[in-house]
Design an enzyme around this catalytic site. Structure first.
Site, PDB file in Angstrom:
ATOM      1  N   THR A  61       0.837  -1.206   0.000  1.00  0.00           N
ATOM      2  CA  THR A  61       0.000   0.000   0.000  1.00  0.00           C
ATOM      3  C   THR A  61       0.868   1.250   0.000  1.00  0.00           C
ATOM      4  OG1 THR A  61      -1.615  -1.269   1.288  1.00  0.00           O
ATOM      5  CG2 THR A  61      -1.987   1.093   1.089  1.00  0.00           C
ATOM      6  N   ASP A  67      -1.078  -4.149   8.864  1.00  0.00           N
ATOM      7  CA  ASP A  67      -1.592  -5.507   8.684  1.00  0.00           C
ATOM      8  C   ASP A  67      -2.914  -5.696   9.413  1.00  0.00           C
ATOM      9  OD1 ASP A  67       0.678  -6.576   7.149  1.00  0.00           O
ATOM     10  OD2 ASP A  67       1.789  -6.171   8.981  1.00  0.00           O
ATOM     11  N   LYS A  82       1.830  -4.270  12.655  1.00  0.00           N
ATOM     12  CA  LYS A  82       2.625  -3.993  11.475  1.00  0.00           C
ATOM     13  C   LYS A  82       3.828  -4.920  11.469  1.00  0.00           C
ATOM     14  CE  LYS A  82       3.496   0.243  10.404  1.00  0.00           C
ATOM     15  NZ  LYS A  82       3.256  -0.163   8.991  1.00  0.00           N
ATOM     16  N   GLY A 110       4.525  -7.097   8.531  1.00  0.00           N
ATOM     17  CA  GLY A 110       4.460  -8.169   7.550  1.00  0.00           C
ATOM     18  C   GLY A 110       5.588  -8.103   6.532  1.00  0.00           C
ATOM     19  N   GLY A 111       6.097  -6.895   6.318  1.00  0.00           N
ATOM     20  CA  GLY A 111       7.226  -6.708   5.414  1.00  0.00           C
ATOM     21  C   GLY A 111       8.570  -6.658   6.109  1.00  0.00           C
ATOM     22  N   GLU A 159       9.916   1.293  11.004  1.00  0.00           N
ATOM     23  CA  GLU A 159       8.602   1.928  10.899  1.00  0.00           C
ATOM     24  C   GLU A 159       8.218   2.582  12.230  1.00  0.00           C
ATOM     25  OE1 GLU A 159       6.594  -0.993   7.511  1.00  0.00           O
ATOM     26  OE2 GLU A 159       6.275  -1.405   9.641  1.00  0.00           O
TER      27      GLU A 159
END
Length: 224
Positions: free
Chosen positions: A35, A88, A98, A100-101, A107
């Site tokens: 996204t 996520d 958050k 997932g990446g 972040e």
């Protein structure tokens, strides 16, 4: 609308949200993931309206640079107005999962420096209780087994994300089967485990605004 179209819609909504407030010296915090990538691609058209960006991952930094957008080290810019990133999962309080990446630590650092955290996500990410998405935990490699045992004690089922090394040189444990009824408490408990760098609960620094893509358009939500 399919999921990709919803992601594109919320990315456009985020661009519309920040566009009136961009100035020549504006620095933006930019997240990581599919996204966020749509947002970065859309940001290219505005690259002359602001100064540059701080990226939460090497992948996002490279994508920004490919569009001619300057990327700065966070230590050289201090705070900034906006951080834009996906999630996520989100609950009604805009507390997030958050990572997932695998960029959760950076972040969280970039988000902490922003006055306004704009989360962009599709409606599938909205949940009543966090934990349906496995919780990522960034761990120093030598502590993997110890941390996994402690996560079992906390009620989770940790799984080593094989083949993944974070930008910080660490590994990821994904914790399944958690019912995160008190996100702030669990965020602290996991972060206090020896060997844990960071976990993917964003409860002490939740989003300020959630732009949620739905079949009826993009909804703008603020924390309850």
């Amino acid at each position: 609308m399919n999921q990709d179209e919803l992601k594109q819609a919320v990315a456009k909504a985020a661009l519309d949200y920040i566009r009136p407030q961009l100035e020549s010296d504006t620095i933006l915090g930019i997240g990581t993931g599919s996204t966020a990538n749509y947002f970065i691609d859309g940001l290219a058209a505005l690259r002359h309206d602001f100064d540059g960006a701080v990226a939460s991952s090497e992948a996002s930094a490279q994508r920004l640079k490919s569009h001619g957008i300057p990327v700065y080290d966070l230590n050289s810019v201090g705070g900034f107005e906006f951080y834009i990133d996906g999630a996520d999962e989100s609950n009604e309080y805009l507390q997030l999962i958050k990572g997932g990446g695998a960029a959760l630590t950076r972040e969280k650092i970039v988000a902490a420096n922003a006055k306004t955290f704009i989360c962009i996500a599709d409606e599938s990410k909205m949940v009543d209780i966090l934990g349906q998405f496995p919780l990522p935990v960034e761990v120093i490699p030598m502590a993997r087994s110890y941390v996994a045992r402690q996560l079992v004690i906390l009620g989770g089922d940790p799984v080593y994300r094989e083949g993944v090394v974070t930008d910080n040189g660490n590994i990821i444990l994904d914790v399944f089967n958690l019912q995160i009824v008190d996100p702030k408490k669990l965020e602290l408990q996991i972060n206090q485990l020896a060997g844990v760098i960071c976990n993917g609960i964003f409860a002490h620094r939740p989003a300020d605004v959630l732009l949620l893509g739905t079949s009826n358009g993009v909804k703008r939500l603020k924390a309850k």
